[in-house]
Scaffold this active site. Structure first.
Site, PDB file in Angstrom:
ATOM      1  N   GLY A  30       0.838  -1.191   0.000  1.00 16.09           N
ATOM      2  CA  GLY A  30       0.000   0.000   0.000  1.00 16.09           C
ATOM      3  C   GLY A  30       0.871   1.238   0.000  1.00 16.09           C
ATOM      4  N   GLY A  38       2.803  13.817  -2.053  1.00 17.34           N
ATOM      5  CA  GLY A  38       3.105  12.713  -2.963  1.00 17.34           C
ATOM      6  C   GLY A  38       2.993  11.424  -2.179  1.00 17.34           C
ATOM      7  CB  ALA A  40       6.375   6.966   0.648  1.00 13.73           C
ATOM      8  CB  CYS A  42       4.715  -0.054   2.235  1.00 13.04           C
ATOM      9  SG  CYS A  42       5.455  -1.211   3.390  1.00 13.04           S
ATOM     10  CG  ASP A 151       0.107  10.532  11.526  1.00  9.95           C
ATOM     11  OD1 ASP A 151       0.513  10.074  10.433  1.00  9.95           O
ATOM     12  OD2 ASP A 151      -1.078  10.845  11.750  1.00  9.95           O
ATOM     13  CE  LYS A 153      -2.206   7.679   9.688  1.00  6.00           C
ATOM     14  NZ  LYS A 153      -2.381   8.577   8.544  1.00  6.00           N
ATOM     15  CG  ASN A 156       0.725   5.543  11.079  1.00 12.26           C
ATOM     16  OD1 ASN A 156       0.814   5.066   9.943  1.00 12.26           O
ATOM     17  ND2 ASN A 156       0.667   6.834  11.299  1.00 12.26           N
ATOM     18  CG  ASP A 169       4.139   6.904   9.025  1.00  9.83           C
ATOM     19  OD1 ASP A 169       3.117   7.142   8.381  1.00  9.83           O
ATOM     20  OD2 ASP A 169       5.212   7.530   8.848  1.00  9.83           O
TER      21      ASP A 169
END
Ligand SMILES: COc1cc(C(=O)NC2CCN(C)CC2)ccc1Nc1cc2c(cn1)c(C)nn2-c1cc(Cl)cc(-c2ccccc2C(N)=O)c1
Length: 309
Positions: A30, A38, A40, A42, A151, A153, A156, A169
């Protein structure tokens, strides 16, 4: 090859020139938004010599037009590589070639808690206690090392084969340089709004006030609510309305929640950051000490509610 994965700018074999390790690119897992809006990506990557399998996070360099984007990925790597904890995703290395920067991370085969949430919606209280305790142990380690994640959530929070939570992350993480430091990263706010839903963003960030460790406690309050209720506390179908509710701290505690759960959620979802408990206080809260805490969870919990009788 999934339709989302054009993958043409990522070779099938990736070589780390420093360690001379060759990785074979496997499944596309994903992608996620980065600082420039943009993406990145995985992939599953396999060390062809040892057969070890990792999650490879691949950030295209063409995204890094401005200098500060390179700084951000450098910051993410510097923070993540310094971590070593059972509930933090393992960092196995990083390298770059002309096209991309590659980060080699611990593979968590049971994906993230977002997939668990989508499949199960509301979890049982013992399951929530089990997951939250591991998240708190991981965040306690971060805060003890003066790191704010910023972050936290479900997407992550990754799960391994033993159903252990691993926090990942660190793309928005920050290291506090001195006690009492309050972060005021305007571009952080820009990034958070740029990359889709605000998830679990704290009111002090929306109001562009200084922020610190308390923003992670707010996010954990949102996570606890989402796990027990089956949907996020401030969710609406308009970003503007969601922000309004977060700023007004407007959410409903359903009557089916046990008192100790409602009390703990409301302690974390307080508008005043200073009124929120610190992570070490949360771990000794009666929600954790007075209810059943499963020592482990079976993989069946990814799809069906367990019975703890
Ligand atoms: C077998 O293990 C997995 C299978 C799958 C899977 O089967 N996905 C399917 C979804 C539906 N499509 C159609 C097919 C693929 C997903 C994650 C796995 N495991 C896994 C993923 C991991 C990690 C550890 N383990 C770690 C650590 N980071 N990521 C990860 C995952 C994603 Cl999707 C994006 C990002 C990501 C990419 C860019 C920027 C930031 C990030 C970021 N969130 O850190 C990171």
């Amino acid at each position: 090859m999934s339709k989302m994965d054009d993958g043409k700018e990522i070779p099938d074999f990736i070589v780390d020139p420093g360690t001379r390790t060759t990785y074979k690119k496997g499944r596309f897992f994903g992608k996620a938004c980065t600082y420039t809006g943009g993406f990145a990506k995985c992939y599953e990557i396999t060390d062809v010599k040892s057969g070890a399998v990792y999650a490879g996070k691949i950030v295209p360099k063409k995204l890094m037009t401005k200098h500060n984007q390179r700084e951000k990925i450098t910051q993410e790597i510097a923070i993540h590589r310094s971590m070593n904890h059972k509930h933090i995703v393992g960092f196995h290395g990083f390298f770059e070639d002309d096209l991309n920067i590659y980060i080699v991370l611990e593979l968590c085969r049971k994906r993230s808690m977002m997939e668990l949430h989508k499949r199960r919606k509301a979890l049982t209280e013992p399951e929530t206690r089990y997951y939250l305790r591991q998240i708190l142990l991981g965040v306690l380690y971060l805060h003890e090392h003066h790191i704010i994640h910023r972050d936290l959530k479900l997407g992550n929070l990754f799960l391994n084969d033993d159903m252990e939570v691993k926090i990942g992350d660190f793309g928005l993480a920050a290291k506090l340089e001195f006690d009492g430091e309050r972060k005021k990263k305007k571009e952080f706010f820009y990034f958070r709004t740029l990359c889709g839903t605000p998830n679990y963003i704290a009111p002090e960030i929306l109001q562009k006030r200084g922020h610190s460790y308390e923003v992670d406690v707010w996010s954990i309050g949102c996570i606890m609510y989402t796990l027990l209720v089956g949907k996020p506390p401030f969710e609406t179908n308009s970003l503007k309305e969601t922000y309004g509710r977060i700023k007004r701290c407007e959410y409903v505690l359903p009557p089916f929640l046990k008192k100790s759960a409602s009390v703990l959620i409301s302690k974390m979802l307080q508008p005043d950051p200073k009124a929120r408990p610190r992570v070490e206080e949360l771990l000794s809260n009666s929600f954790f000490t007075s209810g059943y805490l499963p020592p482990q969870l079976p993989v069946s919990c990814l799809t069906t509610a367990p019975r703890f009788d």
